[in-house]
Design an enzyme around this catalytic site. Structure first.
Site, PDB file in Angstrom:
ATOM      1  CD  GLU A  99      -3.026  -0.339   1.966  1.00 39.51           C
ATOM      2  OE1 GLU A  99      -4.495  -0.754   2.152  1.00 39.51           O
ATOM      3  OE2 GLU A  99      -3.122   0.436   3.182  1.00 39.51           O
TER       4      GLU A  99
ATOM      5  CG  HIS B 120       8.531 -29.344  -0.484  1.00 37.48           C
ATOM      6  ND1 HIS B 120       8.991 -30.578  -0.711  1.00 37.48           N
ATOM      7  CD2 HIS B 120       9.304 -28.753   0.393  1.00 37.48           C
ATOM      8  CE1 HIS B 120       9.752 -30.700   0.097  1.00 37.48           C
ATOM      9  NE2 HIS B 120      10.125 -29.928   0.941  1.00 37.48           N
TER      10      HIS B 120
ATOM     11  CE  LYS C 235     -12.194   0.733   1.271  1.00 41.69           C
ATOM     12  NZ  LYS C 235     -12.056   1.772   2.141  1.00 41.69           N
TER      13      LYS C 235
HETATM   14  O1  PA5 Z   1      -3.668   0.959   5.696  1.00 46.52           O
HETATM   15  C1  PA5 Z   1      -4.905   1.134   5.693  1.00 46.52           C
HETATM   16  O2  PA5 Z   1      -5.273   2.548   5.605  1.00 46.52           O
HETATM   17  C2  PA5 Z   1      -5.997   0.379   5.471  1.00 46.52           C
HETATM   18  O3  PA5 Z   1      -5.583  -0.979   5.330  1.00 46.52           O
HETATM   19  C3  PA5 Z   1      -7.271   0.425   6.412  1.00 46.52           C
HETATM   20  O4  PA5 Z   1      -6.386   0.030   7.576  1.00 46.52           O
HETATM   21  C4  PA5 Z   1      -8.052  -0.790   6.334  1.00 46.52           C
HETATM   22  O5  PA5 Z   1      -8.903  -0.315   4.923  1.00 46.52           O
HETATM   23  C5  PA5 Z   1      -9.484  -0.392   7.390  1.00 46.52           C
HETATM   24  O6  PA5 Z   1      -9.713   0.898   7.339  1.00 46.52           O
HETATM   25  P1  PA5 Z   1     -10.291   1.354   8.612  1.00 46.52           P
HETATM   26  O7  PA5 Z   1      -9.475   1.190   9.743  1.00 46.52           O
HETATM   27  O8  PA5 Z   1     -10.943   2.527   8.395  1.00 46.52           O
HETATM   28  O9  PA5 Z   1     -11.591   0.274   8.798  1.00 46.52           O
END
Ligand code: PA5
Length: 444
Positions: free
Chosen positions: A286, A307, A421
């Protein structure tokens, strides 16, 4: 903790890592001075050294309430609100602990990280008549996967345990003011913890997002923070480049990337580290995968995956490098027994510890993969405990910040996560998505 880059450096031009120092120093300064992209999300940078004893005591007291009142605790969260806690808890837990008849610690279960109907149905069935509690974790407080699971869990908890007990065993970890999780927590009177605004999800394991579940599972969060704190010092901007583990790791991986190594495979030789890999993949994926750039972070569990994926790694496209997490000493002891008949031909191992076999698998694999053209980095920790895992977490976080700036991206945003989303909400006719809904229907 140690980092050995020799078997990766040999794939680079001689002196390349040393020559890269000015760029790495500049990236570190950008991070430290908060002058780079995403600088409103740097709350993690000095987080370990700023955690107070009072905060830890509050977390431990809340964990104790859950421990005393629950045989099972569900951690509801996804992505950065899930992976860190699971990574640490699984790394430290007895692999078969939850199958033991007598439970010392509550069984930790994870939900809100998928939308599998069978998963939720099976979870509901498992929790029937169990004394369970929920830690509901969501920074935005609106993430669909988590909110959906929490709606079911809240109802089941209230139905089974009564409103009053549910109020005691449901804890929220969310934003201070906004989001549905905050509204619910305030209205229901749940104990709650705040996720600081300036700490993004994937950097939040040392906030209550990770610390509360980890303490609830029975692990020492003081030691975890102490390890991270030590690494915060060891990777500080004033530490010489050649000794700065995060700077070196960030440097080598970026140089390899520039040299055509587009994928990094994180490797473990301890099945308990599986979720550390998942946490790391999110952290780097990310943070760096944007603007058409970024190393693709993958992971394997060795020797299991030798393996299955071993062939590809040994002889497939030469666009990969490996980073091995090695644990020097196991916590338990198992010796290979001698056998008079030796039907399995294993007497050459008799008297050796199983870990010695594992270490030779590790060394043999490193030699083979390097021979096969795969640069290898090695991160080693003395043993699996809270302190060294705390070090590992901060080491990777700091290196990720440096690495992202070296790559020239904003390591602290994740705009790409929104695309699915938007489509999902449009397809589900979520209020507010009418226009998108029309546009998407026209494409189907
Ligand atoms: O790193 C990030 O921002 C995402 O992976 C969020 O943690 C994930 O989408 C969950 O979001 P939230 O904590 O708002 O539910």
């Amino acid at each position: 903790m140690k980092l050995n880059i020799a078997k990766a450096e040999q794939f680079l031009k001689e002196g390349a890592v040393a020559a890269y120092e000015p760029q790495v120093k500049a990236a570190m300064e950008t991070l430290e001075q908060g002058t780079g992209a995403g600088n409103d999300f740097l709350g993690w940078l000095h987080l370990p050294s700023s955690i107070s004893a009072e905060h830890l005591a509050d977390l431990k007291a809340t964990a104790q309430v859950l421990r005393e009142n629950c045989e099972v605790v569900i951690v509801a969260g996804i992505g950065g609100s899930y992976l860190g806690a699971r990574a640490v808890i699984e790394a430290l837990s007895d692999s078969f602990g939850w199958l033991h008849e007598k439970q010392e610690n509550p069984i930790m279960i994870y939900a809100g990280n998928n939308i599998g109907e069978d998963y939720l149905a099976e979870l509901t069935a498992y929790l029937k008549n169990k004394k369970f509690g929920v830690i509901n974790i969501s920074k935005s407080g609106t993430t669909t996967e988590t909110a959906l699971a929490f709606r079911l869990l809240k109802k089941q908890c209230e139905d089974q345990r009564g409103k009053e007990m549910a109020r005691k065993v449901i804890v929220a970890v969310t934003d201070a003011k906004k989001g549905a999780a905050r509204v619910t927590a305030d209205k229901e009177g749940y104990k709650s913890f705040i996720i600081p605004d300036n700490v993004g999800g994937r950097f939040s394991v040392l906030t209550p997002v990770g610390l509360l579940p980890i303490a609830t599972a029975g692990f020492d969060i003081e030691q975890l923070v102490a390890g991270a704190c030590q690494m915060e010092k060891d990777t500080a901007i004033g530490v010489p480049y050649a000794e700065n583990l995060s700077a070196q790791y960030a440097a080598v991986r970026n140089l390899l990337y520039a040299d055509g190594k587009k994928m990094e495979i994180l490797v473990n030789y301890q099945p308990k580290l599986h979720y550390m890999m998942e946490w790391w993949k999110q952290l780097y994926g990310e943070s760096e995968g944007k603007d058409g750039k970024g190393i693709f972070p993958a992971s394997v569990d060795f020797s299991t995956d030798l393996h299955s994926m071993g062939q590809w790694i040994q002889e497939g496209e030469r666009t990969i490098f490996e980073t091995v997490i090695s644990v020097e000493k196991p916590n338990k002891y198992v010796e290979v027994p001698a056998d008079e008949e030796n039907l399995d031909g294993l007497n050459f191992l008799a008297g050796k510890r199983v870990d010695e076999v594992n270490k030779m698998a590790e060394l043999g694999t490193q030699l083979a993969h390097v021979d096969g053209g795969v640069p290898n980095l090695r991160v080693s920790i003395p043993e699996l405990n809270e302190y060294y895992i705390g070090q590992l977490i901060y080491f990777f976080e700091k290196a990720c910040g440096i690495s992202g700036y070296l790559l020239g991206v904003n390591p602290f945003n994740q705009p790409g996560v929104e695309a699915y989303k938007k489509n999902m909400f449009a397809l589900l006719n979520k209020p507010g998505y009418e226009e998108e809904s029309k546009a998407i229907q026209a494409r189907l």
